[in-house]
Design an enzyme around this catalytic site. Structure first.
Site, PDB file in Angstrom:
ATOM      1  N   LYS A 114      36.653  18.564  17.281  1.00  0.00           N
ATOM      2  CA  LYS A 114      37.829  18.105  16.538  1.00  0.00           C
ATOM      3  C   LYS A 114      38.860  17.457  17.467  1.00  0.00           C
ATOM      4  O   LYS A 114      39.584  16.555  17.057  1.00  0.00           O
ATOM      5  CB  LYS A 114      38.454  19.257  15.745  1.00  0.00           C
ATOM      6  CG  LYS A 114      37.641  19.623  14.520  1.00  0.00           C
ATOM      7  CD  LYS A 114      38.503  20.138  13.384  1.00  0.00           C
ATOM      8  CE  LYS A 114      37.672  20.377  12.138  1.00  0.00           C
ATOM      9  NZ  LYS A 114      38.360  21.162  11.124  1.00  0.00           N
ATOM     10  N   LYS A 196      25.247  17.183  11.808  1.00  0.00           N
ATOM     11  CA  LYS A 196      25.532  18.008  10.623  1.00  0.00           C
ATOM     12  C   LYS A 196      26.148  17.169   9.495  1.00  0.00           C
ATOM     13  O   LYS A 196      26.942  16.268   9.757  1.00  0.00           O
ATOM     14  CB  LYS A 196      26.536  19.097  11.054  1.00  0.00           C
ATOM     15  CG  LYS A 196      26.863  20.127  10.016  1.00  0.00           C
ATOM     16  CD  LYS A 196      28.009  21.027  10.477  1.00  0.00           C
ATOM     17  CE  LYS A 196      29.352  20.365  10.269  1.00  0.00           C
ATOM     18  NZ  LYS A 196      30.519  21.244  10.303  1.00  0.00           N
ATOM     19  N   LYS A 199      31.874  16.423   5.195  1.00  0.00           N
ATOM     20  CA  LYS A 199      32.619  15.667   4.182  1.00  0.00           C
ATOM     21  C   LYS A 199      33.563  14.655   4.808  1.00  0.00           C
ATOM     22  O   LYS A 199      34.059  13.762   4.127  1.00  0.00           O
ATOM     23  CB  LYS A 199      33.365  16.613   3.234  1.00  0.00           C
ATOM     24  CG  LYS A 199      34.315  17.588   3.889  1.00  0.00           C
ATOM     25  CD  LYS A 199      34.886  18.584   2.864  1.00  0.00           C
ATOM     26  CE  LYS A 199      35.556  19.758   3.543  1.00  0.00           C
ATOM     27  NZ  LYS A 199      34.953  21.037   3.334  1.00  0.00           N
TER      28      LYS A 199
HETATM   29  P1  TYM Z   1      34.202  24.885   6.273  1.00  0.00           P
HETATM   30  O1  TYM Z   1      35.324  24.767   5.318  1.00  0.00           O
HETATM   31  O2  TYM Z   1      33.967  23.761   7.235  1.00  0.00           O
HETATM   32  O3  TYM Z   1      32.842  25.114   5.498  1.00  0.00           O
HETATM   33  C1  TYM Z   1      32.669  26.153   4.544  1.00  0.00           C
HETATM   34  C2  TYM Z   1      31.292  26.763   4.695  1.00  0.00           C
HETATM   35  O4  TYM Z   1      30.279  25.767   4.567  1.00  0.00           O
HETATM   36  C3  TYM Z   1      29.392  25.836   5.684  1.00  0.00           C
HETATM   37  N1  TYM Z   1      28.912  24.476   5.998  1.00  0.00           N
HETATM   38  C4  TYM Z   1      27.616  24.128   6.058  1.00  0.00           C
HETATM   39  N2  TYM Z   1      26.487  24.831   5.853  1.00  0.00           N
HETATM   40  C5  TYM Z   1      25.321  24.169   5.975  1.00  0.00           C
HETATM   41  N3  TYM Z   1      25.230  22.847   6.283  1.00  0.00           N
HETATM   42  C6  TYM Z   1      26.334  22.104   6.499  1.00  0.00           C
HETATM   43  N4  TYM Z   1      26.221  20.812   6.792  1.00  0.00           N
HETATM   44  C7  TYM Z   1      27.605  22.740   6.377  1.00  0.00           C
HETATM   45  N5  TYM Z   1      28.887  22.310   6.506  1.00  0.00           N
HETATM   46  C8  TYM Z   1      29.664  23.392   6.281  1.00  0.00           C
HETATM   47  C9  TYM Z   1      30.247  26.406   6.802  1.00  0.00           C
HETATM   48  O5  TYM Z   1      29.460  26.988   7.815  1.00  0.00           O
HETATM   49  C10 TYM Z   1      31.093  27.417   6.068  1.00  0.00           C
HETATM   50  O6  TYM Z   1      30.392  28.627   5.912  1.00  0.00           O
HETATM   51  N6  TYM Z   1      36.229  27.935   9.608  1.00  0.00           N
HETATM   52  C11 TYM Z   1      35.564  27.884   8.342  1.00  0.00           C
HETATM   53  C12 TYM Z   1      36.394  28.413   7.182  1.00  0.00           C
HETATM   54  C13 TYM Z   1      36.902  29.800   7.409  1.00  0.00           C
HETATM   55  C14 TYM Z   1      36.112  30.988   7.370  1.00  0.00           C
HETATM   56  C15 TYM Z   1      37.036  32.044   7.599  1.00  0.00           C
HETATM   57  C16 TYM Z   1      34.757  31.241   7.164  1.00  0.00           C
HETATM   58  C17 TYM Z   1      38.183  30.156   7.640  1.00  0.00           C
HETATM   59  N7  TYM Z   1      38.281  31.514   7.764  1.00  0.00           N
HETATM   60  C18 TYM Z   1      36.598  33.360   7.625  1.00  0.00           C
HETATM   61  C19 TYM Z   1      34.330  32.567   7.205  1.00  0.00           C
HETATM   62  C20 TYM Z   1      35.244  33.610   7.432  1.00  0.00           C
HETATM   63  C21 TYM Z   1      35.238  26.434   8.035  1.00  0.00           C
HETATM   64  O7  TYM Z   1      35.848  25.549   8.538  1.00  0.00           O
HETATM   65  O8  TYM Z   1      34.311  26.258   7.067  1.00  0.00           O
END
Ligand code: TYM
Length: 334
Positions: A114, A196, A199
């Protein structure tokens, strides 16, 4: 005594989620509700680590909340909440910042990525992102955290912080384990399948959003990068086909061998049609339910308020415990 294990996971409200979020996270969340005590929500405090218009943040947060309900997260079974409505997240994050080494946070690959993509806004929040995430998890004493592969490193850091805190101040936090599904944990870009699916990809053909129309889904799958072998099989070096097989497997429950058999003697055209069809029928009901829910603002608002109040009841207890253990003066003498 409640014997059920506790599960927590959040998603950032930073735009319409992709099928990566759906297959890597939401599908597991929905299934886990049946056997665990679950908390799910919108990580809006995390979303502001990247510049966001106030109106967009507000709309995205309500929208992600509606989408969580639309995929089948049931507010009668799970606590569904908005992170910023529970101030204990930011409070515990500060305590955890002071238990985390600079070098540990600096090693996080998401921070490095990032920082590269948002070079004009490498803010302190972006750096402290994983300690806020650790606070999200530890506040609720979660046993399991269902996430995609990309969040594994953050989970490892969370475990390190929890163990360190427990060692320094006495048993306080449950040390959580990541729960990463066998399939769908890393859905790749349709255009550059070594990367990966995200969005925020500038090339909209690289990802499928959960709210894409069926015709758009079909078009994007048809233009997905494959290879010149023209054989549906899961193998090293066939990243594009492997990814489509993974998507198909998640939607149909078929394993790779069954998929190879199904498309034996068929070209990629037939295979892509089947993948598109499976995705369209998987997402159709979710999209319909989302349209219904997002137009019922009062319902969404009341569910979000209620879920956040319930979450705070848990969070308050853990924060008080952590502060007591750390030695904060409490003039009320509790
Ligand atoms: P975020 O918002 O980027 O994504 C949400 C969830 O989707 C999963 N994910 C994917 N899984 C498979 N293939 C992909 N291409 C893909 N892109 C995203 C992510 O692994 C995630 O599970 N930091 C976290 C949000 C967060 C969080 C937490 C998660 C904040 N606090 C506490 C767990 C526990 C995030 O940015 O996810």
């Amino acid at each position: 005594m409640d014997e059920r294990k506790r599960v927590l996971s959040l998603i950032q409200p930073s735009g319409v989620p992709t099928i990566g979020n759906y297959l890597g996270a939401f599908k597991n969340w929905r299934a886990m509700q049946e056997n665990y005590d679950c908390l799910f929500g919108a990580a809006d405090l995390h979303a502001i680590t990247v510049r966001t218009e106030p109106k967009t943040l507000r709309e995205n947060t309500r929208s992600i909340f509606a989408l969580l309900l639309a995929v089948g997260i049931d507010p009668e079974k799970s606590v569904v909440f908005v992170q910023s409505r529970v101030p204990e997240h930011a409070q515990l994050a500060w305590l955890l910042n002071c238990c985390t080494q600079f070098g540990e946070a600096a090693r996080m690959t998401q921070f490095k990525d990032k920082s590269a993509t948002h070079a004009d806004n490498i803010n302190v929040g972006l750096f402290a992102y994983p300690t806020l995430m650790a606070a999200d998890i530890l506040l609720y004493q979660a046993d399991y955290v269902p996430v995609g592969q990309d969040q594994k490193q953050h989970l490892e850091l969370t475990r390190t912080i929890a163990e360190r805190f427990n060692f320094s101040y006495g048993e306080t936090f449950t040390v959580p384990e990541p729960f990463i599904g066998k399939s769908g944990a890393r859905i790749m870009s349709l255009q550059e399948p070594s990367k990966k699916m995200s969005k925020s990809d500038l090339n909209t053909k690289a990802f499928i959003s959960m709210l894409d129309e069926p015709s758009v889904i079909t078009k994007k799958i048809k233009s997905a990068v494959t290879d010149s072998e023209a054989k549906v099989r899961f193998a090293p070096g066939k990243d594009g086909v492997n990814n489509l097989m993974d998507i198909y497997s998640c939607c149909t429950g078929k394993d790779y061998e069954a998929i190879e058999r199904e498309f034996d003697g068929h070209g990629y055209g037939d295979f892509k049609n089947a993948v598109a069809e499976a995705l369209v029928s998987e997402l159709g009901p979710v999209q319909g339910e989302y349209k219904r829910l997002i137009s019922d603002k009062a319902y969404i608002d009341s569910r979000a308020a209620e879920g956040s109040r319930t979450a705070e009841l848990f969070a308050r207890r853990t924060l008080a415990k952590a502060m007591r253990k750390m030695g904060f003066y409490d003039p009320d003498g509790r």
